[in-house]
Design a protein around this motif. Structure first.
Motif, PDB file in Angstrom:
ATOM      1  N   SER A 112       0.572  -1.210   0.054  1.00  0.00           N
ATOM      2  CA  SER A 112       0.042  -0.512  -0.191  1.00  0.00           C
ATOM      3  C   SER A 112       1.010   1.478   0.056  1.00  0.00           C
ATOM      4  O   SER A 112       0.728   2.484  -0.467  1.00  0.00           O
ATOM      5  CB  SER A 112      -0.937   0.199   1.204  1.00  0.00           C
ATOM      6  N   GLU A 116       0.307   4.142  -2.538  1.00  0.00           N
ATOM      7  CA  GLU A 116      -0.089   6.053  -1.852  1.00  0.00           C
ATOM      8  C   GLU A 116       1.518   7.067  -1.495  1.00  0.00           C
ATOM      9  O   GLU A 116       0.814   8.068  -1.679  1.00  0.00           O
ATOM     10  CB  GLU A 116      -0.630   5.288  -0.623  1.00  0.00           C
ATOM     11  N   GLU A 117       2.447   5.709  -1.202  1.00  0.00           N
ATOM     12  CA  GLU A 117       3.319   7.305  -1.300  1.00  0.00           C
ATOM     13  C   GLU A 117       4.137   7.232  -2.470  1.00  0.00           C
ATOM     14  O   GLU A 117       5.517   6.526  -2.161  1.00  0.00           O
ATOM     15  CB  GLU A 117       4.515   7.510  -0.185  1.00  0.00           C
TER      16      GLU A 117
END
Length: 600
Positions: A112, A116-117
């Motif tokens: 994730s 997301e980053e």
């Protein structure tokens, strides 16, 4: 220089306090006392550690008890390598030097984080990949193989580990005292060799690939009672492409391959006509990146795991594995590719793995250093292998059955081969006999010019075969999937007209759908496909779009059934998560649209 010396800053980038704060939502803080272990070689690693306070020592340790320091890491560093994306065992020992406070990010959250980053994720991913490369160079953390380097079974196991980017070492008992003692104790019979000494202490006698993989923890043993959105059979370019595109859309994906990722493409020493790589890239590097990319998006990759039967049922598609397990999926993508054809020589099997090879990696190349060799084939794979092996072999006799290379090989490879002094191309020529010793080691080769009838025999110990392609479709027997006369999978408009109705409302399969609803095919295994890496990757992307049609149409059917039964709203297609913006009409348009310059 080794990777760890040459690219140290990229392998061990520092995270700022602000960046660490951004990562807190992905994990939980743990504390470790001096001497306490964070990672143990051979045991499943809990995830990635981001160090907040204190320092740790990273050490490589082999199963024979030898150890060496790799690095000391402190605040701002993170401890992991690419295996931590998918619950793989650790290849290093990591112990706290003093009191340590660290943020533990488990594998599912690490994936994730990558999404997301993106900026942080890119730096971290780059470091994780480089760390695996360094571990492979050092042979750290994996098994120790004990046996002679030219042993067919040593080459078999080395090839399996190398193709799966798995660190390992090889020790020759004739040159290493520790290895000789283990052979004396555990392998009194020559048939017991090679030994495989695993990180947790298990010693295997001449194991097969599946036995070794299980002992190493390469394939998770856990049972998951779930129906996957997509099951992909085959981890070559087409299968990996499908996995990347499907998983990036949020589908649950499981991928199977009987031996290694990469398929035939993984054998290519250098691919120079693939878009975006003007300097070329090896097949192993290209497919290795795709393998990591699929895991980044959450695809579960099971290697080695062989699927032996496809069972279409009313509720789900069942895949039966050799170990007796059955995996259920809403849709299946057949991407098992094609295998090189075997020479028409009666005693060929006697020399396979003993001088006859279907793969040209550094493992096989070292065996033919300064020798004359034969390479059979006139396609791009044969050309790439010849160019690679010319740096090892004294001379390469390249045998081509056709009248010229131009019929099946790209011009840039033809030009390169012409410019290499130690490659001689013999057209309209084929092998007619192989001869060897009582130990079944190839020693001599005879070939014939099919125009003149002239035969030539030479003392040659290595033959590399890259001829034609036979589809890997035996496991589809009795599945109801229609095949052509050469056993390639029929799809789309090639499917017989009396096949079962499909997902697009017309009663005909989608372009890459087979005669069984919900089962698709892509890459070399598909009848009419272009046998190129780029084409296979493109078809994997197209299948990803067609899966949306299956999902959306199935959702519409399920919705209609649900409303008839209870008057309530829609449900997901066969348990699949639905993209709320993907209507059946839009999905069908995307899947059947004419090409418009490529797939991003």
């Amino acid at each position: 220089m080794s990777t760890i010396d040459n690219r140290n800053e990229q392998m061990f980038p520092k995270l700022t306090p602000n960046e660490i704060d951004r990562l807190h939502r992905f994990g939980e803080v743990r504390h470790y006392a001096p001497g306490e272990a964070l990672f143990v070689t051979g045991s499943v690693a809990p995830g990635m550690y981001v160090l907040i306070k204190g320092s740790v020592r990273v050490t490589r340790r082999d199963p024979l008890g030898h150890s060496a320091p790799i690095a000391e890491q402190g605040p701002g560093d993170f401890v992991a390598e690419v295996g931590q994306l998918s619950d793989q065992p650790a290849f290093v020992d990591v112990h706290a030097i003093d009191d340590v406070e660290a943020l533990l990010i488990p594998p599912e959250n690490l994936r994730s984080l990558m999404i997301e980053e993106p900026e942080l994720g890119e730096r971290i991913m780059h470091a994780l990949i480089l760390r695996r490369v360094a571990l492979i160079e050092a042979g750290a953390g994996g098994p120790v193989l004990i046996g002679a380097e030219n042993s067919p079974d040593v080459i078999r196991l080395q090839g399996f580990l190398a193709r799966n980017a798995y660190p390992h070492q090889l020790l020759d008992p004739g040159q290493d005292q520790d290895a000789a003692k283990l052979v004396e104790q555990y392998a009194p019979n020559p048939s017991d060799l090679p030994l495989a000494v695993c990180p947790k202490g298990t010693i295997l006698k001449n194991p097969n690939e599946t036995e070794l993989a299980r002992a190493l923890g390469m394939v998770p043993i856990d049972e998951r009672d779930q129906t996957y959105d997509v099951a992909v059979v085959g981890a070559g370019p087409a299968g990996l492409s499908t996995a990347v595109y499907a998983a990036s859309e949020g589908l649950s994906v499981i991928v199977f391959d009987t031996r290694a990722f990469g398929g035939q493409a993984g054998a290519s020493a250098r691919i120079e006509n693939y878009l975006g790589f003007p300097a070329g890239i090896s097949g192993q590097a290209l497919t290795g990146r795709a393998y990591v990319q699929a895991q980044k998006f959450g695809a579960r990759v099971m290697i080695p795991s062989e699927v032996v039967r496809l069972d279409p049922t009313e509720t789900a598609l069942g895949l039966h594995l050799t170990d007796g397990r059955r995996v259920k999926a809403a849709t299946v993508v057949v991407a098992t590719g094609a295998r090189y054809r075997r020479l028409g020589v009666p005693n060929l099997s006697d020399f396979e793995g003993r001088g006859v090879w279907y793969w040209a990696s550094p493992i096989e190349a070292r065996l033919c250093r300064d020798e004359e060799i034969v390479l059979v084939g006139g396609g791009n794979s044969a050309g790439q292998a010849a160019v690679f092996l010319r740096g090892f072999a004294k001379k390469i006799w390249m045998l081509v059955r056709g009248p010229r290379l131009a019929e099946s090989m790209s011009q840039y490879l033809i030009d390169r081969i012409k410019a290499i002094d130690n490659i001689e191309v013999l057209t309209q020529t084929e092998i007619v006999a192989l001869y060897g010793s009582c130990e079944m080691q190839l020693e001599r080769v005879r070939w014939r010019n099919n125009v003149t009838g002239e035969e030539t025999e030479k003392p040659i110990r290595h033959v590399f075969c890259f001829i034609g392609a036979e589809p890997a479709t035996g496991w589809l027997r009795d599945s109801g999937i229609a095949l052509d006369g050469k056993n390639f999978v029929l799809t789309g408009s090639d499917v017989p007209s009396d096949a079962r109705p499909s997902n697009n409302g017309s009663g005909r399969p989608l372009p890459l759908e087979t005669s069984v609803r919900g089962v698709f095919a892509s890459g070399d295994v598909r009848a009419g496909s272009v046998k190129r890496v780029g084409a296979a990757i493109g078809e994997g992307a197209v299948v990803g779009a067609e899966l949306h049609v299956a999902r959306a149409d199935g959702a519409a059917e399920s919705s209609g059934d649900a409303e008839k039964d209870s008057g309530t709203g829609s449900v997901g297609a066969m348990g699949m998560r639905l993209n709320p913006h993907c209507t059946p009409e839009r999905a069908h348009q995307e899947a059947t649209a004419e090409p418009s310059g490529g797939v991003a």
